[in-house]
Each structure stands twice: as structure tokens, then as C-alpha cells.
Design a protein around this motif. Structure first.
Motif, PDB file in Angstrom:
ATOM      1  N   THR A 137      -9.939  -4.068  13.723  1.00 47.68           N
ATOM      2  CA  THR A 137      -9.897  -3.462  12.388  1.00 47.68           C
ATOM      3  C   THR A 137      -9.975  -1.938  12.419  1.00 47.68           C
ATOM      4  O   THR A 137     -10.018  -1.295  11.366  1.00 47.68           O
ATOM      5  N   HIS A 187      -4.505   0.365  11.545  1.00 47.89           N
ATOM      6  CA  HIS A 187      -3.784   0.082  10.309  1.00 47.89           C
ATOM      7  C   HIS A 187      -2.846  -1.097  10.528  1.00 47.89           C
ATOM      8  O   HIS A 187      -2.502  -1.453  11.650  1.00 47.89           O
ATOM      9  N   ASP A 192     -11.986   2.788   6.195  1.00 45.58           N
ATOM     10  CA  ASP A 192     -11.928   1.327   6.309  1.00 45.58           C
ATOM     11  C   ASP A 192     -11.067   0.731   5.197  1.00 45.58           C
ATOM     12  O   ASP A 192     -10.287  -0.199   5.433  1.00 45.58           O
ATOM     13  N   GLN A 193     -11.211   1.228   3.984  1.00 47.96           N
ATOM     14  CA  GLN A 193     -10.415   0.733   2.861  1.00 47.96           C
ATOM     15  C   GLN A 193      -8.927   1.027   3.057  1.00 47.96           C
ATOM     16  O   GLN A 193      -8.076   0.187   2.756  1.00 47.96           O
ATOM     17  N   ARG A 253      -7.348   1.376   5.908  1.00 52.85           N
ATOM     18  CA  ARG A 253      -6.818   0.493   6.942  1.00 52.85           C
ATOM     19  C   ARG A 253      -6.646  -0.928   6.417  1.00 52.85           C
ATOM     20  O   ARG A 253      -5.645  -1.591   6.710  1.00 52.85           O
ATOM     21  N   GLU A 254      -7.632  -1.376   5.635  1.00 48.26           N
ATOM     22  CA  GLU A 254      -7.535  -2.729   5.079  1.00 48.26           C
ATOM     23  C   GLU A 254      -6.361  -2.838   4.109  1.00 48.26           C
ATOM     24  O   GLU A 254      -5.631  -3.842   4.094  1.00 48.26           O
ATOM     25  N   ARG A 287      -3.153  -3.133   5.994  1.00 45.91           N
ATOM     26  CA  ARG A 287      -3.013  -4.466   6.603  1.00 45.91           C
ATOM     27  C   ARG A 287      -2.577  -5.491   5.565  1.00 45.91           C
ATOM     28  O   ARG A 287      -1.711  -6.329   5.827  1.00 45.91           O
ATOM     29  N   GLN A 288      -3.164  -5.416   4.368  1.00 45.19           N
ATOM     30  CA  GLN A 288      -2.772  -6.337   3.304  1.00 45.19           C
ATOM     31  C   GLN A 288      -1.331  -6.072   2.847  1.00 45.19           C
ATOM     32  O   GLN A 288      -0.567  -7.007   2.575  1.00 45.19           O
ATOM     33  N   ARG A 342      -5.415 -11.465   8.407  1.00 49.01           N
ATOM     34  CA  ARG A 342      -6.441 -12.009   7.495  1.00 49.01           C
ATOM     35  C   ARG A 342      -6.021 -11.854   6.035  1.00 49.01           C
ATOM     36  O   ARG A 342      -6.814 -11.463   5.170  1.00 49.01           O
ATOM     37  N   ASN A 381      -7.705  -7.595  -2.702  1.00 48.21           N
ATOM     38  CA  ASN A 381      -8.078  -8.078  -1.377  1.00 48.21           C
ATOM     39  C   ASN A 381      -8.500  -6.956  -0.439  1.00 48.21           C
ATOM     40  O   ASN A 381      -9.121  -7.201   0.602  1.00 48.21           O
ATOM     41  N   ALA A 382      -8.168  -5.722  -0.817  1.00 50.77           N
ATOM     42  CA  ALA A 382      -8.631  -4.561  -0.045  1.00 50.77           C
ATOM     43  C   ALA A 382      -9.888  -3.960  -0.667  1.00 50.77           C
ATOM     44  O   ALA A 382     -10.364  -2.908  -0.234  1.00 50.77           O
TER      45      ALA A 382
END
Length: 302
Positions: free
Chosen positions: A44, A47, A68-69, A71-72, A75-76, A135, A249-250
Motif C-alpha cells: 500500500t 499508487h 495514504d488517501q 494512494r488508496e 488504486r480504487q 482490494r 471506498n477511498a
């Protein structure tokens, strides 16, 4: 209509292109089951896509987000793009099967069509596994877009089908070329993108040739109608790439994220630049009509 000399040479040229594509596929194809690292747990710290391609990149909201947000979110978003790719690849496969139904199986173009379908099946499985590893849930287009897609795959033919295929592949191609070279992107996603870019380059070549061939001698009215059909398909495809559920989801405020994404001129500029070559081709083919331009502008493609 073309001259008799031109008509005699075009099938030979088409056959030669199909043979070259078959040879290329034999020489340079990948098995995602063995080429992609599915076993290493998701890191995690990476990206899911180049941050510059995020729908929120450059907005006030992006600047407030933690690393972190960010990168998340990427990913989403990457998983959403992959899910949209699966949806359209299923449409694509059905259109090609219908187009080549009961045609000469000894024709290299027929054999290439089946090769392309086989590629798309592998790509869809690869995207599905990739989204799961990121994920992400199963992102799907809205109900109305799904139903429009159902109608399109049933009714679209000739240049409308192949030009729409080209739109979906061209937009993904530019995007994924950036992602596969970006060391900020998680390694397995870079591998997935590399496989897709290499193999889709052959599909785009075929789609361009088929579009030009089907338009040979087409009337002005036919070009006008199919220009609009392709533009509507493009609008639905591009508009479905990033599902608004990615924001929740992020861990973001969905309403604010959607509002800022819609107004994000940086992202619109990225889309337009990615489609410059595509729009030039559609224009040369007579499919970039005055009516179709309205839809491309709404999709931020021109």
C-alpha cells in the motif's frame, strides 16, 4: 465506388495485415497467469495509477488529502477502469463473433478475429484478478449504460462497431502507457498495463483497418448516423471509467469529490490530449461530424 484495380488489391492488403498480426501475436504474447506477480501481497506504499491521472489530481480536495488517501484513491480508480474494461471487452467479443459468424475460416482475418477474442478473454480475467488484488469491489456502469451497451452489442455493425472498439482501446492505451512506466505505481499493475498495451496495439491496428474498409464508398448519411452512434458509445465508455463509488471506498466525501472531479480542468485536459490521434483518425474517416462533436465535448475528448 473504388476502381476494379483497387478492389482487387484491397483483399490482398487486408489478408497481409491479418497475417502480420497473427505472426506478431505468435511472437509477442503473454500469459498473465505466469507473467504477473499475483502472489506478493499488495504494497500500500504504491499508487494504483499515476497520480496525475486521478480525477481529483490538482483540485483543492486533492491538496487536502493525506498521502495514504491519495494512494488508496488511485488504486480504487485503477480498479474501476479495469472493471469498465471488462464490461466493454465483453461487448467487443460479442460484436466480433457476430461480425465473423459463418465467414471463411481459412481467411487470415477470420483467424485473427478469433485470436483477438482469445486475447480479450485473457485480458478480462487479468483485469478481474488485478481489481481484486487492489482490494476493490466490482465496479459496474449505471443500469442505463449497461442496457445501452446491451443494445449496442446487438445492433452495432460495420464501422460503428469497430470505431467504438477503437475509442475504448485508444483512451486506455495512452493512460496505461503512463502507468506502466511510472515507478510510483504498484509493480503488478505496471505489468498488467504493459501486457495490455503490447497486445492491444495489434487490436487497434485491426480496428482501424476494419473501420476504413467498412466505410469504403459509404454515403454521407451513413457517415453522419454512425458518427453519432460512435460518439454516444464513446460518451458512455469514458463516463463509466471512474465509478463515483471509488470516492467512498477511498474514505472521501462522495458529494464533494464528485463535484470537484466534474470541474477538474486538469483531468479534462489529460483526456483530450489522450484522444488527439483518435479524433484525427475519426475526422479523416468522416465520422467526426458536427452532431457527434457535441457528445465528444461532453465526454471531454475534444
Amino acid at each position: 465506388m473504388t476502381s476494379s484495380t483497387s478492389s482487387a488489391t484491397e483483399p490482398a492488403e487486408r489478408e497481409e495485415i491479418a497475417r502480420r498480426l497473427l505472426d506478431s501475436s505468435e511472437a509477442l504474447s503473454f500469459d498473465p497467469n505466469t507473467e504477473v506477480d499475483w502472489e506478493t501481497p499488495l504494497d500500500t506504499d504504491y499508487h494504483g495509477a499515476s497520480p496525475e491521472w486521478s480525477t481529483l489530481y490538482g483540485t483543492a480536495y486533492w491538496n487536502e488529502m493525506t498521502e495514504d488517501q491519495k494512494r488508496e484513491l488511485t488504486r480504487q480508480e485503477a480498479a474501476s477502469v479495469a472493471s469498465t474494461g471488462i464490461w466493454f471487452e465483453m461487448i467487443l467479443q460479442q460484436m466480433i463473433l457476430r461480425d465473423f459468424y459463418a465467414k471463411d475460416p481459412t481467411d487470415p482475418a477470420f483467424q485473427w478475429a478469433l485470436t483477438e477474442i482469445a486475447d480479450e478473454c485473457r485480458h478480462s480475467i487479468m483485469f478481474a484478478r488485478g481489481a481484486a488484488k487492489l482490494r476493490a469491489p466490482a465496479y459496474r456502469p449505471t443500469r442505463i449504460v449497461v442496457e445501452l451497451g446491451r443494445a449496442f452489442k446487438t445492433l452495432a455493425f460495420g464501422e460503428a462497431a469497430y470505431a467504438a472498439i477503437l475509442v475504448a482501446e485508444e483512451v486506455l492505451d495512452v493512460m496505461q502507457r503512463d502507468w506502466m512506466r511510472d515507478e510510483r505505481v504498484v509493480p503488478f499493475v505496471r505489468t498488467v498495463n504493459n501486457i495490455h498495451v503490447v497486445e492491444e496495439s495489434r487490436h487497434m491496428k485491426f480496428a482501424r483497418e476494419e473501420t476504413k474498409e467498412r466505410l469504403e464508398g459509404a454515403s454521407w448519411v451513413r457517415r453522419q448516423i454512425n458518427g453519432v452512434v460512435v460518439a454516444i458509445a464513446s460518451y458512455c465508455i469514458v463516463g463509466s471509467m471512474v465509478n463515483k463509488k471509488v470516492y467512498a471506498n477511498a474514505g472521501l466525501d462522495t458529494k464533494r469529490a464528485v463535484r470537484e472531479a466534474k470541474a477538474n480542468e486538469q483531468h479534462k485536459s489529460m483526456l483530450r490530449s489522450s484522444c488527439a490521434g483518435l479524433m484525427e483518425f475519426l475526422d479523416s474517416a468522416g465520422l467526426l461530424t458536427k452532431a457527434s462533436t457535441w457528445f465528444y465535448k461532453r465526454a471531454n475528448l475534444i
